[in-house]
Design a protein around this motif. Structure first.
Motif, PDB file in Angstrom:
ATOM      1  N   PRO A 165      87.289  35.112  20.164  1.00 23.94           N
ATOM      2  CA  PRO A 165      86.703  34.024  20.952  1.00 23.94           C
ATOM      3  C   PRO A 165      85.706  33.199  20.147  1.00 23.94           C
ATOM      4  N   GLN A 166      85.501  31.986  20.608  1.00 21.96           N
ATOM      5  CA  GLN A 166      84.595  31.061  19.913  1.00 21.96           C
ATOM      6  C   GLN A 166      83.180  31.616  19.849  1.00 21.96           C
ATOM      7  N   ASP A 167      82.695  32.177  20.965  1.00 22.30           N
ATOM      8  CA  ASP A 167      81.370  32.794  20.949  1.00 22.30           C
ATOM      9  C   ASP A 167      81.528  34.296  20.814  1.00 22.30           C
ATOM     10  N   ILE A 168      80.546  34.931  20.149  1.00 26.10           N
ATOM     11  CA  ILE A 168      80.588  36.386  19.967  1.00 26.10           C
ATOM     12  C   ILE A 168      80.739  37.062  21.324  1.00 26.10           C
ATOM     13  N   ALA A 169      81.749  37.903  21.461  1.00 30.16           N
ATOM     14  CA  ALA A 169      81.925  38.634  22.713  1.00 30.16           C
ATOM     15  C   ALA A 169      81.973  40.124  22.402  1.00 30.16           C
ATOM     16  N   LEU A 170      80.787  40.717  22.274  1.00 30.90           N
ATOM     17  CA  LEU A 170      80.664  42.136  21.930  1.00 30.90           C
ATOM     18  C   LEU A 170      79.524  42.712  22.745  1.00 30.90           C
ATOM     19  N   TYR A 171      79.423  44.045  22.776  1.00 28.40           N
ATOM     20  CA  TYR A 171      78.320  44.679  23.491  1.00 28.40           C
ATOM     21  C   TYR A 171      77.183  44.934  22.519  1.00 28.40           C
ATOM     22  N   PRO A 172      76.071  44.201  22.655  1.00 32.61           N
ATOM     23  CA  PRO A 172      75.003  44.300  21.668  1.00 32.61           C
ATOM     24  C   PRO A 172      74.351  45.675  21.631  1.00 32.61           C
ATOM     25  N   GLU A 228      77.954  37.264  28.753  1.00 30.97           N
ATOM     26  CA  GLU A 228      78.076  37.662  27.353  1.00 30.97           C
ATOM     27  C   GLU A 228      79.435  37.307  26.776  1.00 30.97           C
ATOM     28  N   GLY A 229      80.397  36.949  27.621  1.00 33.39           N
ATOM     29  CA  GLY A 229      81.731  36.603  27.135  1.00 33.39           C
ATOM     30  C   GLY A 229      82.657  37.799  27.015  1.00 33.39           C
ATOM     31  N   THR A 230      82.119  39.021  27.237  1.00 37.65           N
ATOM     32  CA  THR A 230      82.976  40.194  27.075  1.00 37.65           C
ATOM     33  C   THR A 230      83.956  40.337  28.238  1.00 37.65           C
ATOM     34  N   LEU A 231      83.604  39.768  29.399  1.00 39.05           N
ATOM     35  CA  LEU A 231      84.538  39.846  30.523  1.00 39.05           C
ATOM     36  C   LEU A 231      85.781  39.010  30.196  1.00 39.05           C
ATOM     37  N   ALA A 232      85.544  37.811  29.667  1.00 38.00           N
ATOM     38  CA  ALA A 232      86.671  36.963  29.267  1.00 38.00           C
ATOM     39  C   ALA A 232      87.512  37.678  28.214  1.00 38.00           C
ATOM     40  N   ARG A 233      86.822  38.339  27.282  1.00 36.90           N
ATOM     41  CA  ARG A 233      87.563  39.046  26.240  1.00 36.90           C
ATOM     42  C   ARG A 233      88.398  40.175  26.840  1.00 36.90           C
ATOM     43  N   LEU A 234      87.816  40.889  27.814  1.00 36.21           N
ATOM     44  CA  LEU A 234      88.576  41.943  28.488  1.00 36.21           C
ATOM     45  C   LEU A 234      89.843  41.353  29.108  1.00 36.21           C
ATOM     46  N   PHE A 235      89.703  40.152  29.668  1.00 34.55           N
ATOM     47  CA  PHE A 235      90.857  39.525  30.314  1.00 34.55           C
ATOM     48  C   PHE A 235      91.931  39.114  29.311  1.00 34.55           C
ATOM     49  N   THR A 236      91.567  38.999  28.017  1.00 35.64           N
ATOM     50  CA  THR A 236      92.603  38.668  27.034  1.00 35.64           C
ATOM     51  C   THR A 236      93.341  39.916  26.542  1.00 35.64           C
TER      52      THR A 236
END
Ligand SMILES: Nc1ncnc2c1ncn2[C@@H]1O[C@H](COP(=O)(O)OP(=O)(O)OP(=O)(O)O)[C@@H](O)[C@H]1O
Ligand SMILES: [Mg+2]
Lengths: 311, 426
Positions: free
Chosen positions: A82-89, B260-268
């Motif tokens: 993804p364009q923005d970091i999508a991780l659990y800090p 945080e965007g991780t939900l969207a990532r989970l959906f991918t």
């Protein structure tokens, strides 16, 4: 079979059409760049390919699986950065990778060894136990990419992975992309930097205002605009002294002088430039500066839209 | 498998969060402990408590064209001067911060409450950068905590009301109803007044305030240890409140993941969206479960609380878990983002907790009848009923009615919340 196939893809948000009739494809094993300015619709297109947004119209497929009809199969062949970091800090780099690996269905010994491999690829084996929240921007970006590689996807989509990072991390990431591609992954690479698109891609789709306005290889796109190399020259003497001689030189398509600066359009600067220097010597004129401008994607975008790629 | 991985990941994150742990187990134990020590020392001789001396600086002014009639600062100040608290709070006004701080330094007063000049304006505009400052004599322990509690309850209550009104307006507008904006000031006004009265009646009435409790008279105690019995009720009130808080707070992780965007990532990933939601619900359930177990064990060992017959305790606890998860899922399904979530949890759960009688559980003689009636419509009220019976030593069979009512409430709330989440995300 094309690895990525996008056909008449559309997405509207209310009355606003963010993506209009996008059509392009990527052969297996190639790098395809999606090049366009901010708001062109790149992320929206990618969101539809990765199953985040439902298209308003049209369809797309990943490795032959329609993203609307067989989303789980399409997603299984796909890694998304993804364009923005999508991780659990608050989880470590390793814990993050293990978690995302599980989400792609890996487990047990296979998961463990693949996480080790990916840590090696992104160069963070030493730091695997540290929380991602403590990482530098460039390191986070690398984990962000790593999380998309765990299941060895056939296709990987990267959304502007080099935005806002230092040149060194950028180089690292571009080299990573090339290496992954060399190993056989098909890469869809989104960017608004034309240099990156030019360096990486086999094919480029240029997007603007929700439309794919041009598609082809780098050279094809540039040919499409039909421009020759532009050479800007300044002299230590009046332009008139040499202009006629140069105009008659083989390979010069056009030559003009304006305010003491001479601009020539030539078919091949490597062949033409020495002739220009020769002629200048014969006429006792000195060339004080030369600026060669190969046609580039920027020129193509300018030609197609009348606007610069970067505002 | 994936469901479990998601739940475990959420649990790991909760247990690494100082805030979550604080709200899960530290806060309820500390608050119970405070009362335990306050009460324990009182019952061992000195029953009369010396009044807490509070100095108040109220610089708050009404901003131009404000919707309120009086600044919030006045409400806060008047709490300390109210007739009802005279017996245990001795308040005096100070002109400015310097003089009140000096008074604390000289130990003339125990606690200083400083309300800044533009408090109302900043607070209502949603910019929470201006705060009520509480300065206290470091040798005191209970006084400052009580004062702080009073201030936060007041402020949270007002904020909760503001957000409630905002949400109602949005809902009305979404459904095509244009509320008349000139009515808003009167809504806020009415709400603030109601809340201030409510506070006064509940907390500051001499025989209702937590800190002026006296030991139950010897003849009305059944058990051998009246302190333990009172502590049981205190702890139950705290445990229920924080179980609901924990339920909602862990559910909020879905909003956090969205941001945080991780939900969207989970959906991918090739993971069914319903399963992702189930994983997150499961995490909330586990968290509330573990929290309850820890609190019950701590209550038993630290405060000597006898929770009751095992089967009854199991029923009361199960009801608490289901209701806390249900309300958490429902509440958060209405909340847009984590920024909105904080005050909704603080204000909303505090109000529900009060109405459900959680903070007054340990008061002999109970509540005015009206509140007992209100408690019947509130899940916290029913959870409390179950625990009261368990603590009294009732058999499991007697708990069946509160048990079934609570879990029905819990399941209905969960179903509505889960449906809203599915609509929103899946
Ligand atoms: N959820 C949404 N609702 C409404 N409009 C949206 C939404 N998502 C994107 N848009 C709009 O669609 C257009 C395309 O956005 P998109 O994010 O796809 O652009 P982009 O090419 O990725 O740009 P950037 O380089 O800035 O990332 C923009 O005008 C954006 O404002
Ligand atoms: Mg984008």
């Amino acid at each position: 079979m094309n690895a990525i196939e996008v056909k008449n893809l559309k997405k509207s948000f209310g009355d606003f059409q963010a993506v209009q009739d996008a059509t392009f494809s990527a052969n297996a094993g190639e790098v395809l760049s999606l090049l366009g300015p901010n708001g062109a619709g790149k992320s929206t297109t990618i969101s539809m390919l990765s199953g985040l947004l439902t298209p308003t119209g049209g369809d797309a497929s990943i490795m032959g699986h329609s993203v609307t009809k067989e989303p789980e199969l399409a997603k299984a062949s796909l890694g998304v950065v993804p364009q923005d970091i999508a991780l659990y800090p608050d989880l470590s780099a390793r814990e993050n990778l293990v978690f995302w690996g599980k989400m792609y269905g890996l487990r047990g010994a296979a998961l463990k060894s693949r996480v080790d491999e990916v840590l090696e690829i992104i160069g963070l084996t030493d730091r695997q136990k540290d929380h991602v929240g403590k990482f530098s921007g460039g390191m986070k970006r690398r984990v962000n990419i790593g999380a998309a590689l765990l299941h060895k996807p056939d296709v990987i989509i990267m959304d502007e992975p080099t935005v806002g990072i230092d040149p060194q991390s950028r180089r690292h990431i571009l080299d990573n992309v090339k290496e992954l591609n060399r190993q056989g992954m098909t890469v869809l690479y989104t960017t608004h930097y034309m240099e990156e698109a030019a360096e990486l891609s086999n094919h480029i789709a240029i997007m603007d205002k929700g439309r794919v306005i041009a598609y082809g290889s780098h050279d094809e796109l540039i040919k499409m605009v039909g421009q020759e190399t532009r050479i800007d020259v300044t002299l230590n003497a009046e332009a008139e002294k040499i202009l006629d001689a140069w105009r008659a030189t083989e390979g010069v398509a056009r030559i003009d002088s304006l305010d003491g600066k001479i601009t020539a359009l030539v078919d091949d600067s490597n062949r033409v430039l020495p002739r220009l220097f020769d002629a200048a010597s014969k006429h006792g004129v000195r060339i004080t500066s030369v600026d060669i401008q190969e046609p580039n994607l920027e020129t193509v975008f300018l030609h197609l839209t009348g606007r610069a790629l970067r505002d | 498998m994936k469901i479990l991985a998601i739940a475990i990941k959420d649990l790991t994150r909760s247990f690494r969060s100082a805030f979550a742990i604080g709200m899960m187990v530290v806060a309820p134990l500390m608050l119970t402990g405070l009362i335990y020590f306050a009460f324990g020392s009182m019952s061992s001789g000195d029953v009369s408590m010396t009044a807490i001396k509070v100095g108040v600086v109220n610089a708050d002014k009404l901003p131009d064209n404000s919707v309120l009639n009086v600044p919030i600062g006045d409400n806060i100040r008047s709490m300390f001067f109210d007739e009802s608290v005279k017996s245990w709070i001795e308040a005096s006004d100070y002109a400015d911060e310097a003089s009140v701080r000096a008074a604390v330094d000289k130990q003339e007063i125990g606690v200083a409450v400083i309300i800044p000049q533009n408090f109302t304006e900043r607070y209502l505009s949603g910019k929470k950068d201006v705060q009520v400052l509480i300065v206290s004599d470091p040798t005191l322990s209970i006084g400052p905590a009580v004062v702080e509690d009073m201030v936060t309850m007041m402020v949270d209550g007002v904020a909760g009301g503001g957000i409630a009104i905002e949400t109602i307006m949005e809902r009305l507008q979404a459904n095509g109803i244009q509320p008349n904006p000139t009515q808003i000031p009167s809504w806020i006004e009415r709400y603030t007044n109601w809340y201030a009265d409510f506070q006064r009646n509940l907390f500051h009435h001499p025989d209702k305030a937590v800190l002026v409790l006296v030991a139950p008279a010897a003849d009305e105690t059944k058990t051998a240890n009246p302190l333990a019995q009172m502590m049981g009720l205190t702890m139950v009130g705290q445990m229920i409140f924080f179980a609901f808080f924990t339920g909602s707070n862990s559910m909020m992780s879905i909003l956090r993941e969205d941001e945080e965007g991780t939900l969207a990532r989970l959906f991918t990933t090739p993971t069914n969206r319903t399963n992702i939601l189930i994983g997150k619900f499961l995490a909330v359930f586990f968290t509330v479960f573990l929290q309850g177990m820890v609190l019950m064990a701590a209550g038993r060992f630290a405060f000597g609380i006898q929770w009751g017959q095992p089967a009854s305790v199991a029923l009361a606890f199960a009801a608490q878990m289901i209701a806390a998860v249900g309300l958490g899922v429902l509440l958060i399904s209405f909340v847009k983002n984590t920024k909105q979530g904080g005050p909704v949890l603080g204000g909303g759960l505090t109000i529900l907790g009060m109405l459900g009688g959680l903070f007054t559980a340990n008061i002999p003689g109970g509540m005015p009848e009206a509140f007992n009636v209100i408690g019947n419509f509130i899940p916290q009220g029913w959870v409390l009923k179950g625990w009261r019976m368990a603590l009294d030593g009732s058999a499991a069979g007697d708990l069946l009615i509160p048990f079934f009512i609570t879990i029905t409430m819990g399941i209905v709330m969960f179903a509505i919340g889960a449906m809203m989440f599915r609509k929103r995300y899946a």
